[in-house]
Motif scaffolding. Structure first.
Motif, PDB file in Angstrom:
ATOM      1  N   GLU A  70     -22.849 -52.295  39.594  1.00  0.00           N
ATOM      2  CA  GLU A  70     -22.796 -51.890  40.999  1.00  0.00           C
ATOM      3  C   GLU A  70     -21.925 -52.849  41.810  1.00  0.00           C
ATOM      4  OE1 GLU A  70     -26.430 -50.522  43.017  1.00  0.00           O
ATOM      5  OE2 GLU A  70     -27.449 -50.926  41.123  1.00  0.00           O
ATOM      6  N   ALA A  71     -22.014 -54.147  41.501  1.00  0.00           N
ATOM      7  CA  ALA A  71     -21.189 -55.122  42.207  1.00  0.00           C
ATOM      8  C   ALA A  71     -19.702 -54.865  41.949  1.00  0.00           C
ATOM      9  CB  ALA A  71     -21.564 -56.536  41.775  1.00  0.00           C
ATOM     10  N   GLU A  72     -19.362 -54.562  40.690  1.00  0.00           N
ATOM     11  CA  GLU A  72     -17.972 -54.249  40.370  1.00  0.00           C
ATOM     12  C   GLU A  72     -17.486 -53.027  41.130  1.00  0.00           C
ATOM     13  OE1 GLU A  72     -15.780 -54.807  36.507  1.00  0.00           O
ATOM     14  OE2 GLU A  72     -17.848 -54.751  35.771  1.00  0.00           O
ATOM     15  N   THR A  73     -18.315 -51.980  41.160  1.00  0.00           N
ATOM     16  CA  THR A  73     -17.942 -50.747  41.856  1.00  0.00           C
ATOM     17  C   THR A  73     -17.752 -51.004  43.340  1.00  0.00           C
ATOM     18  OG1 THR A  73     -19.130 -49.398  40.235  1.00  0.00           O
ATOM     19  CG2 THR A  73     -18.671 -48.393  42.375  1.00  0.00           C
ATOM     20  N   LEU A  74     -18.689 -51.760  43.934  1.00  0.00           N
ATOM     21  CA  LEU A  74     -18.564 -52.097  45.357  1.00  0.00           C
ATOM     22  C   LEU A  74     -17.251 -52.804  45.636  1.00  0.00           C
ATOM     23  CD1 LEU A  74     -19.677 -52.662  48.273  1.00  0.00           C
ATOM     24  CD2 LEU A  74     -20.599 -54.793  47.327  1.00  0.00           C
ATOM     25  N   LEU A  75     -16.961 -53.840  44.845  1.00  0.00           N
ATOM     26  CA  LEU A  75     -15.777 -54.654  45.115  1.00  0.00           C
ATOM     27  C   LEU A  75     -14.485 -53.886  44.837  1.00  0.00           C
ATOM     28  CD1 LEU A  75     -17.081 -58.050  43.735  1.00  0.00           C
ATOM     29  CD2 LEU A  75     -16.767 -57.402  46.124  1.00  0.00           C
ATOM     30  N   GLU A  76     -14.486 -53.066  43.792  1.00  0.00           N
ATOM     31  CA  GLU A  76     -13.289 -52.264  43.507  1.00  0.00           C
ATOM     32  C   GLU A  76     -12.983 -51.298  44.633  1.00  0.00           C
ATOM     33  OE1 GLU A  76     -14.074 -50.433  39.775  1.00  0.00           O
ATOM     34  OE2 GLU A  76     -13.704 -52.261  38.603  1.00  0.00           O
ATOM     35  N   GLY A  77     -14.021 -50.788  45.288  1.00  0.00           N
ATOM     36  CA  GLY A  77     -13.812 -49.852  46.386  1.00  0.00           C
ATOM     37  C   GLY A  77     -13.502 -50.534  47.706  1.00  0.00           C
ATOM     38  N   TRP A  78     -14.058 -51.738  47.897  1.00  0.00           N
ATOM     39  CA  TRP A  78     -13.936 -52.396  49.198  1.00  0.00           C
ATOM     40  C   TRP A  78     -12.748 -53.348  49.253  1.00  0.00           C
ATOM     41  CZ3 TRP A  78     -13.877 -57.320  51.115  1.00  0.00           C
ATOM     42  CH2 TRP A  78     -14.072 -57.461  52.486  1.00  0.00           C
ATOM     43  N   LEU A  79     -12.446 -54.059  48.174  1.00  0.00           N
ATOM     44  CA  LEU A  79     -11.446 -55.124  48.220  1.00  0.00           C
ATOM     45  C   LEU A  79     -10.055 -54.645  48.658  1.00  0.00           C
ATOM     46  CD1 LEU A  79     -11.574 -58.152  47.805  1.00  0.00           C
ATOM     47  CD2 LEU A  79     -10.861 -57.821  45.432  1.00  0.00           C
ATOM     48  N   PRO A  80      -9.612 -53.427  48.283  1.00  0.00           N
ATOM     49  CA  PRO A  80      -8.287 -52.994  48.752  1.00  0.00           C
ATOM     50  C   PRO A  80      -8.176 -52.886  50.273  1.00  0.00           C
ATOM     51  CG  PRO A  80      -8.959 -51.698  46.858  1.00  0.00           C
ATOM     52  CD  PRO A  80     -10.158 -52.506  47.267  1.00  0.00           C
ATOM     53  N   GLU A  81      -9.300 -52.816  50.971  1.00  0.00           N
ATOM     54  CA  GLU A  81      -9.279 -52.756  52.435  1.00  0.00           C
ATOM     55  C   GLU A  81      -9.092 -54.141  53.066  1.00  0.00           C
ATOM     56  OE1 GLU A  81     -12.841 -50.873  53.816  1.00  0.00           O
ATOM     57  OE2 GLU A  81     -12.890 -49.467  52.124  1.00  0.00           O
ATOM     58  N   TYR A  82      -9.199 -55.168  52.259  1.00  0.00           N
ATOM     59  CA  TYR A  82      -9.204 -56.543  52.750  1.00  0.00           C
ATOM     60  C   TYR A  82      -7.866 -57.194  52.428  1.00  0.00           C
ATOM     61  CZ  TYR A  82     -11.349 -61.227  53.477  1.00  0.00           C
ATOM     62  OH  TYR A  82     -11.684 -62.482  53.918  1.00  0.00           O
ATOM     63  N   ASP A  83      -7.159 -57.603  53.447  1.00  0.00           N
ATOM     64  CA  ASP A  83      -5.841 -58.207  53.244  1.00  0.00           C
ATOM     65  C   ASP A  83      -5.937 -59.437  52.341  1.00  0.00           C
ATOM     66  OD1 ASP A  83      -3.461 -60.076  54.092  1.00  0.00           O
ATOM     67  OD2 ASP A  83      -2.968 -58.087  54.861  1.00  0.00           O
ATOM     68  N   ARG A  84      -4.924 -59.635  51.517  1.00  0.00           N
ATOM     69  CA  ARG A  84      -4.928 -60.779  50.604  1.00  0.00           C
ATOM     70  C   ARG A  84      -4.976 -62.106  51.357  1.00  0.00           C
ATOM     71  NH1 ARG A  84      -3.420 -59.420  45.259  1.00  0.00           N
ATOM     72  NH2 ARG A  84      -3.006 -61.627  44.864  1.00  0.00           N
ATOM     73  N   ALA A  85      -4.593 -62.096  52.626  1.00  0.00           N
ATOM     74  CA  ALA A  85      -4.653 -63.312  53.440  1.00  0.00           C
ATOM     75  C   ALA A  85      -6.076 -63.648  53.862  1.00  0.00           C
ATOM     76  CB  ALA A  85      -3.771 -63.168  54.669  1.00  0.00           C
ATOM     77  N   GLY A  86      -7.004 -62.717  53.658  1.00  0.00           N
ATOM     78  CA  GLY A  86      -8.392 -62.985  54.002  1.00  0.00           C
ATOM     79  C   GLY A  86      -8.940 -64.135  53.179  1.00  0.00           C
ATOM     80  N   MET A  87      -9.676 -65.048  53.821  1.00  0.00           N
ATOM     81  CA  MET A  87     -10.091 -66.278  53.150  1.00  0.00           C
ATOM     82  C   MET A  87     -11.031 -66.046  51.964  1.00  0.00           C
ATOM     83  SD  MET A  87     -12.785 -67.970  55.894  1.00  0.00           S
ATOM     84  CE  MET A  87     -11.634 -67.938  57.255  1.00  0.00           C
ATOM     85  N   LEU A  88     -11.701 -64.895  51.910  1.00  0.00           N
ATOM     86  CA  LEU A  88     -12.621 -64.635  50.802  1.00  0.00           C
ATOM     87  C   LEU A  88     -12.061 -63.643  49.780  1.00  0.00           C
ATOM     88  CD1 LEU A  88     -16.126 -64.444  52.540  1.00  0.00           C
ATOM     89  CD2 LEU A  88     -15.206 -66.280  51.117  1.00  0.00           C
ATOM     90  N   HIS A  89     -10.804 -63.262  49.901  1.00  0.00           N
ATOM     91  CA  HIS A  89     -10.249 -62.252  49.008  1.00  0.00           C
ATOM     92  C   HIS A  89     -10.338 -62.695  47.547  1.00  0.00           C
ATOM     93  CE1 HIS A  89      -7.316 -59.657  47.003  1.00  0.00           C
ATOM     94  NE2 HIS A  89      -7.474 -58.817  48.024  1.00  0.00           N
ATOM     95  N   GLY A  90      -9.828 -63.878  47.251  1.00  0.00           N
ATOM     96  CA  GLY A  90      -9.859 -64.367  45.873  1.00  0.00           C
ATOM     97  C   GLY A  90     -11.272 -64.596  45.380  1.00  0.00           C
ATOM     98  N   HIS A  91     -12.150 -65.067  46.263  1.00  0.00           N
ATOM     99  CA  HIS A  91     -13.528 -65.342  45.852  1.00  0.00           C
ATOM    100  C   HIS A  91     -14.280 -64.054  45.517  1.00  0.00           C
ATOM    101  CE1 HIS A  91     -17.258 -67.498  45.445  1.00  0.00           C
ATOM    102  NE2 HIS A  91     -17.828 -66.749  46.375  1.00  0.00           N
ATOM    103  N   LEU A  92     -14.055 -63.015  46.295  1.00  0.00           N
ATOM    104  CA  LEU A  92     -14.695 -61.735  45.988  1.00  0.00           C
ATOM    105  C   LEU A  92     -14.175 -61.177  44.666  1.00  0.00           C
ATOM    106  CD1 LEU A  92     -14.731 -60.288  49.589  1.00  0.00           C
ATOM    107  CD2 LEU A  92     -16.740 -60.691  48.175  1.00  0.00           C
ATOM    108  N   ALA A  93     -12.887 -61.362  44.406  1.00  0.00           N
ATOM    109  CA  ALA A  93     -12.347 -60.946  43.110  1.00  0.00           C
ATOM    110  C   ALA A  93     -12.981 -61.750  41.975  1.00  0.00           C
ATOM    111  CB  ALA A  93     -10.832 -61.104  43.108  1.00  0.00           C
ATOM    112  N   TRP A  94     -13.246 -63.016  42.225  1.00  0.00           N
ATOM    113  CA  TRP A  94     -13.955 -63.862  41.242  1.00  0.00           C
ATOM    114  C   TRP A  94     -15.309 -63.244  40.872  1.00  0.00           C
ATOM    115  CZ3 TRP A  94     -18.543 -66.802  42.136  1.00  0.00           C
ATOM    116  CH2 TRP A  94     -18.861 -67.735  41.155  1.00  0.00           C
ATOM    117  N   HIS A  95     -16.022 -62.751  41.868  1.00  0.00           N
ATOM    118  CA  HIS A  95     -17.295 -62.097  41.577  1.00  0.00           C
ATOM    119  C   HIS A  95     -17.089 -60.880  40.670  1.00  0.00           C
ATOM    120  CE1 HIS A  95     -20.393 -64.202  43.824  1.00  0.00           C
ATOM    121  NE2 HIS A  95     -19.531 -64.373  44.809  1.00  0.00           N
ATOM    122  N   ALA A  96     -16.031 -60.121  40.924  1.00  0.00           N
ATOM    123  CA  ALA A  96     -15.745 -58.968  40.060  1.00  0.00           C
ATOM    124  C   ALA A  96     -15.423 -59.423  38.643  1.00  0.00           C
ATOM    125  CB  ALA A  96     -14.587 -58.160  40.642  1.00  0.00           C
TER     126      ALA A  96
END
Length: 439
Positions: free
Chosen positions: A215-241
């Motif tokens: 479920e975490a992977e699905t959430l992040l795959e759907g939500w992360l493209p909405e978040y600009d790569r300049a966002g301070m948590l972008h890489g960290h959220l990808a780490w969770h995935a």
């Protein structure tokens, strides 16, 4: 006419435009969303004497690891607020000044005292909370409970649909073991403000703590493209995935996520996240027998060495110890361990002796002396929380202890630890390891 912030507290500016930009900037800061600096600069352009805008900009710059700029901004705020600030604003700027200038113990004391009078001062309430907040980096073992206690103490002062408070109250409960409650609160926060990286982070955390890695992977795959790569948590959220991919034993997908979003050459995240995310993910891969592609460790080593050449926060030191051991820099590792041991002796490292112990255990693990790793790490395992960060981030140390138990033939202890972990949450990885220790 008086102006107000987004939680109804009066703010000293005569400019409608400055007040509007300030409200926007603070909400962007609190949601870890790009654009906060531009909005706060606009507030200052509209009213150069707006102390709270200077102070919020200082807070943002401190988060972004820009200490010189942060100090300049907070100095401006202090000078202005001394002339015409209200008691709340004077206390607000003073508390942020302590935090920005690294006086963490005093900052925590000041924040808690401030919140007794002004519990809806959300920027001050944010200081003790979070994985990198003043509670987490205080050196206490019970910072998870402290965050919950603080949130519950002020809960009746916040609207039931306040997206920020829902997010941080939820994250605090999930980290402290009330995972279902925490997930529900954080999901409500995300529903009320989808452009909120902290809420996506909190929900993903709770899902992982529930054993719902898919479920975490699905959430992040759907939500992360909405978040600009300049966002301070972008890489960290990808780490969770990527962690979720490892959970289901798919190292190639984890490495693909790492290469696209997490590695130092592509991540625009905070240095503390870049170092901790890269080190812990590559360590997990290597410790579990997966190949780390050529050049990846060297890239992390170069980045980490340039950002953290000298001993500092316990959380960073934990990862620097893992990095030096994993890359074979054992002389450098020993030097850093000795430096941290001296800091412990001098009372300069709030997390205490667990920090050099982690470094020594990592060296023993890297040398395949697993019994020695267990001997060092087992007595301090209960103190690892003192380094701060989240449970997911600290789990790499418990993984090291578990693998060392398994590889040194201490199967009974390994089973006990795995059973406790599986009782806490379902885990495909721990289930695989549990089968291994039965063989």
């Amino acid at each position: 006419m008086a102006e107000f912030d987004n939680r109804g507290l009066p703010i000293s500016t005569g400019s409608l435009q400055a007040a509007a930009s300030y409200r926007t900037g603070v909400d962007l800061l609190l949601s870890a969303w790009p654009g906060a600096e531009d909005a706060l600069r606009q507030a200052i352009d509209h009213d150069p004497q707006f102390a709270l805008a200077h102070a919020a900009l200082a807070r943002l710059r401190a988060i972004n690891a820009q200490p010189a700029d942060a100090r300049a901004s907070i100095a401006a705020a202090l000078e202005i607020v001394a002339r015409n600030g209200s008691p709340r604003e004077i206390s607000h700027v003073s508390t942020l000044s302590l935090a920005v200038t690294g006086q963490s113990v005093k900052a925590l004391e000041s924040a808690l005292a401030h919140l007794e009078q002004w519990p809806r001062d959300v920027l001050i309430l944010s200081l003790p909370l979070g994985a990198f907040g003043l509670f987490a980096f205080s050196g206490m073992t019970g910072h998870d409970q402290a965050r919950v206690d603080l949130c519950e103490r002020v809960a009746d002062r916040y609207d039931t649909d306040d997206w920020w408070f829902l997010t941080y109250r939820g994250w605090s409960h999930a980290e402290n073991g009330s995972v279902a409650k925490g997930r529900d609160l954080a999901q409500r926060g995300l529903e009320r403000r989808r452009a909120n990286a902290n809420a996506a982070h909190a929900v993903a955390h709770a899902m992982l703590e529930q054993g719902a890695a898919g479920e975490a992977e699905t959430l992040l795959e759907g939500w992360l493209p909405e978040y600009d790569r300049a966002g301070m948590l972008h890489g960290h959220l990808a780490w969770h995935a990527a962690l979720s991919a490892l959970e289901r034993d798919d190292p190639q997908h984890a490495l693909a996520i790492y290469a696209k979003h997490v590695r130092p050459s592509v991540s625009l995240g905070l240095p503390i996240n870049v170092v901790s995310d890269t080190v812990s993910l590559l360590w997990r891969l290597q410790a579990n027998g997966y190949a780390v592609p050529s050049g990846m460790w060297e890239e992390v080593e170069s980045y980490a060495g340039s950002r953290y050449p000298n001993p500092g926060l316990a959380f960073v030191e934990m990862h620097m110890g893992l990095l030096a051991a994993a890359t074979g820099r054992h002389v450098a590792a020993t030097d850093r361990i000795d430096a941290n041991a001296r800091r412990v002796a001098d009372g300069a490292l709030p997390a205490g002796s667990v920090v050099p112990a982690i470094g020594l255990a990592a060296l023993a693990f890297a040398n395949a002396d697993h019994a020695e790793c267990v001997r060092i790490l087992e007595p301090v395992a209960g103190d690892v929380a003192r380094v701060g960060g989240s449970g997911a981030q600290r789990e790499v140390i418990e993984d090291m202890l578990l693998l060392a138990l398994m590889r040194s033939g201490q199967s009974a202890k390994a089973r006990d630890l795995l059973d406790r972990r599986l009782h806490r949450r379902p885990s495909q990885r721990d289930t695989r390891w549990r089968r291994q220790v039965e063989v």
